[in-house]
Enzyme design. Sequence first.
Site, PDB file in Angstrom:
ATOM      1  N   HIS A  95       0.836  -1.215   0.000  1.00  0.00           N
ATOM      2  CA  HIS A  95       0.000   0.000   0.000  1.00  0.00           C
ATOM      3  C   HIS A  95       0.874   1.269   0.000  1.00  0.00           C
ATOM      4  CE1 HIS A  95      -3.318  -2.703   1.271  1.00  0.00           C
ATOM      5  NE2 HIS A  95      -2.370  -3.232   2.044  1.00  0.00           N
ATOM      6  N   SER A 140      14.085  22.073 -16.248  1.00  0.00           N
ATOM      7  CA  SER A 140      12.844  22.805 -16.462  1.00  0.00           C
ATOM      8  C   SER A 140      13.169  24.095 -17.206  1.00  0.00           C
ATOM      9  CB  SER A 140      12.210  23.109 -15.106  1.00  0.00           C
ATOM     10  OG  SER A 140      11.391  24.260 -15.204  1.00  0.00           O
ATOM     11  N   LYS A 159      15.642  22.693 -11.147  1.00  0.00           N
ATOM     12  CA  LYS A 159      14.993  21.387 -11.283  1.00  0.00           C
ATOM     13  C   LYS A 159      15.744  20.366 -12.114  1.00  0.00           C
ATOM     14  CE  LYS A 159      10.965  20.360 -10.794  1.00  0.00           C
ATOM     15  NZ  LYS A 159       9.624  19.955 -11.181  1.00  0.00           N
ATOM     16  N   GLU A 179       9.205   8.963 -16.825  1.00  0.00           N
ATOM     17  CA  GLU A 179       7.814   9.386 -17.073  1.00  0.00           C
ATOM     18  C   GLU A 179       7.361   8.999 -18.476  1.00  0.00           C
ATOM     19  OE1 GLU A 179       7.624  13.192 -14.010  1.00  0.00           O
ATOM     20  OE2 GLU A 179       8.104  13.517 -16.102  1.00  0.00           O
TER      21      GLU A 179
END
Length: 465
Positions: free
Chosen positions: A156, A277, A283, A290
Amino acid sequence: MAKLWGGRFALDSSSLLEEFNASIMFDKELWNEDIQGSKAHAKMLAHIGVLTGEEYKAIVDGLERIASMIQADEFVFRMADEDIHMAIESKLTELVGEVGKKLHTARSRNDQVAVDFRMYVLKHNKLITKLLLETMETILHIAKAHTKTILPGMTHLQHAQPINFGFHLVAWVCNFKRDVQRLESDFARNNFCPLGSGALAGTPYGNDREMLALELGFSAPTLNAMDSVSERDFALDMLYTLSMIMMHISRIAEELVLWSSSEFRFISLSDAYSTGSSIMPQKKNPDVPELLRGKSGRVYGNLIGLLSVMKGLPLAYNKDTQEDKEGVFDSLKSVHISLKILKECLKTMSVHQDNMLRMAKIGHLSATDLADFLVQKCNVAFRDAHHITGMVVAYAERKGVDISDLSEEEILSIDKRILSGVKEVLCLEKSMNARDTLGGTSSRRTMEQIDELSAFVNEHQSLLK
Ligand code: ARG
């Protein structure tokens, strides 16, 4: 331009139809298989006496010239040729003259496309298998170095029990092992030659289908001509297996995204496999995992797409089937690049063992071990053991530490039923190694699993050679 099939037509095709009907712009991908198939067909025609030796030689020579032209990028693919089969056939006649017109004897584009596409899918089956095995090898290499690296195992997405990092990686490899097995069984099930089925019912020329199967490297000819020209199960098998592979990649990718976040900090992706970014200079984004996660969308889409095309088609060939190719090409390309980049991404990431251990100390992961110690070594009933363990946890919480950080004296002072030696069982490493059942997380068992999977990889790599 006159069509190869134009005899009974009084009007030329509209250019709109030509564009709509044509598959050449994508099925040119099958050029190599089309030439191989045609060469085998010509050889078989010579063997059964339909072509003379001279004619056969002229045809093969022409086909080989076409192959060189395509390889050298000198072949012009024209929409008017409709598909790769007719493009090659009309070029052949242009190159070798009248004899070129004999090649299509005892053959239909229906069995031609069926054999071309099947050979293409089987060739890529081997390529994807090879890439999967390489990826497994890379992951196992990392796993071997981390059979003692402790991190929280989760259920979980909550801290559950301490495991080692190698054990987690082995679980990834188990998925890929099943994918390799799926590819192998897909291959064996579909390695049959449909050529010689004709349009749908066989041919009256006595095509030697055994010879064709042998020439083209199949294990045998397919059984039924009608089935051979109309089924696309071999492509669907491939699309399903590619979907499974992408689903597995996507789960790994999700963990890479989580683990590289500031919240986890279990790993850092290499700069070479991260992006920045455009607005936030600080970043470092996990675009690679992804995208790996995202690509599963189109791969599943291609599977559902072809299932929907095939649904409800009457036997035998229908033009709908021409829609079978682009999705397969797209899925193959997606999985191919995904496996390659996943492998590099893993090879170059850094593993932060200190953070993994720090996180393993959150959540009192060895609480179950304390309860088990009370039952096994202190003769306490499980229900009481559960309660006493709860008190130890509460004590540690008040102190703001993990139970594994408490000293033996502190623990003994909490309840007199706790006997000495307790500190040892709370140690995360002990707790991890205590799970020593077959398939468990102990370092010893993890190593055993790594060895077994490495043997699998080696064995299947040599099968590919
Ligand atoms: N381009 C066609 C396809 O991919 C080849 C087979 C055409 N056969 C036919 N009877 N029109 O399916």
